[in-house]
Write an enzyme that holds these catalytic residues in place. Structure first.
Site, short mmCIF file in Angstrom:
data_model
loop_
_atom_site.label_atom_id
_atom_site.label_comp_id
_atom_site.label_asym_id
_atom_site.label_seq_id
_atom_site.Cartn_x
_atom_site.Cartn_y
_atom_site.Cartn_z
N TYR A 144 0.87 -1.18 0.00
CA TYR A 144 0.00 0.00 0.00
C TYR A 144 0.90 1.22 0.00
O TYR A 144 1.56 1.52 1.00
CB TYR A 144 -0.90 -0.04 1.24
CG TYR A 144 -1.95 1.04 1.35
CD1 TYR A 144 -2.27 1.90 0.31
CD2 TYR A 144 -2.66 1.19 2.55
CE1 TYR A 144 -3.24 2.87 0.44
CE2 TYR A 144 -3.64 2.16 2.69
CZ TYR A 144 -3.92 3.00 1.63
OH TYR A 144 -4.89 3.96 1.77
N LYS A 172 -1.74 -1.41 -3.85
CA LYS A 172 -2.77 -0.37 -3.82
C LYS A 172 -2.05 0.96 -3.91
O LYS A 172 -1.22 1.29 -3.04
CB LYS A 172 -3.61 -0.44 -2.53
CG LYS A 172 -4.64 0.69 -2.45
CD LYS A 172 -5.42 0.68 -1.15
CE LYS A 172 -6.38 1.87 -1.09
NZ LYS A 172 -7.13 1.94 0.19
#
Length: 304
Positions: A144, A172
């Site tokens: 992330y 992400k």
């Protein structure tokens, strides 16, 4: 004939992922029944999978036990065929490993790991952190990249090296670095997911896997339709749908309020599972909620 790019490899967690809020009861306790009802609704209305205990899920203010309970409850609600990714970000590598192991036992299919916050480790330390979590937990890892929250960027060169690890399969992206993302897409087989809703189509068009969306808490079907239009080769329609969602995306994600706050305000307005926020977050004002609802109603009454 389909003109969209072939999105290979197959997205490990599906294409359309909802960054689900964590419902609480009015007393502030974890609302597992509400979580199950919301998860079922999101999957029924367009989410391939769900990300639990991420930023939108208020992970800094839920306990380790609550995180595991949430995974177990949602798994029971959606069944075995729906990918669940559990957030395990902490400022401590050992703690993140423990959370990842617990998530696997509770039924998660993968883990979401951001850079440790506050300590701002350099790139070699970041790489070691992610490798240790991936080595220890045995679950597929979604990195992330969200420097606005962690204080440190996962540099493209670091991402390219981490892509060599067999357990690190996805990202992400909230880096707002389109050039860097394209370099990684060109040089790795990482499955990229747009973490900023305004970039869903832009990243998908250059080979991303899909999205992990906060706005999907309230408009899962509308966001999925962007990917579907692109996949069938109708890029003009995909652009229309992306731009059509812009007012709601801006209202939810481009103000001084965290997306958790705006998502919960809208869900409450729609009488869907939500509940209060945990401090230090505070609820949206009535004026903000009214503006959010107006943007939502406009999108829902516009042509799909």
């Amino acid at each position: 004939m389909t003109t969209g790019l072939p999105h290979t490899p197959a997205p490990p967690f599906g294409r359309a992922l909802g960054a689900m809020i964590t419902p609480f009861t009015e007393s502030g306790a974890l609302d597992l029944d509400g979580a199950q009802r919301l998860a079922d609704r999101l999957v029924t209305h367009g989410c391939d999978g769900l990300v639990l205990s991420g930023t939108t899920g208020e992970s800094p203010t839920t306990s380790d036990t609550e995180k595991a309970e949430l995974v177990r409850a949602v798994r029971e609600a959606v069944g075995d065929g729906v990918p669940l990714v559990a957030g395990v970000t902490t400022a401590d590598t050992r703690h993140s490993v423990d959370l990842a192991l617990s998530a696997g036992k509770a039924g998660a299919d993968g883990v979401l790991v951001a850079a440790p916050y506050y300590s701002r480790p350099p790139q070699d330390a970041l790489e070691a952190h992610f490798r240790e979590v991936a080595d220890a937990c045995g679950l597929p890892v979604m990195l992330y990249d969200v420097p606005g929250r962690t204080g440190v960027r996962i540099a493209p060169e670091t991402m390219i090296r981490l892509a060599e690890h067999p357990g690190i399969v996805a990202v992400k992206d909230c880096s707002s670095d389109l050039l860097g993302v394209q370099k990684i897409l060109a040089r790795t087989r990482l499955a990229y997911y747009a973490g900023c809703d305004e970039q869903i189509l832009a990243l998908y068009a250059v080979g991303a896997a899909g999205y992990v969306s906060t706005v999907a808490n309230v408009a899962p079907r509308r966001l999925r339709s962007i990917l579907e239009a692109f996949d069938r080769g109708d890029t003009r329609e995909a652009a229309r749908l992306q731009l059509g969602a812009l007012d709601l995306i801006e209202a939810m994600m481009a103000t001084d309020l965290p997306g958790t706050v705006t998502a919960k305000a809208l869900l409450t307005s729609l009488t869907l599972p939500s509940g209060p926020l945990r401090p230090p977050l505070l609820p949206a004002t009535p004026e903000t909620t009214s503006a959010l609802r107006a943007a939502y109603d406009h999108l829902m009454t516009s042509p799909e």
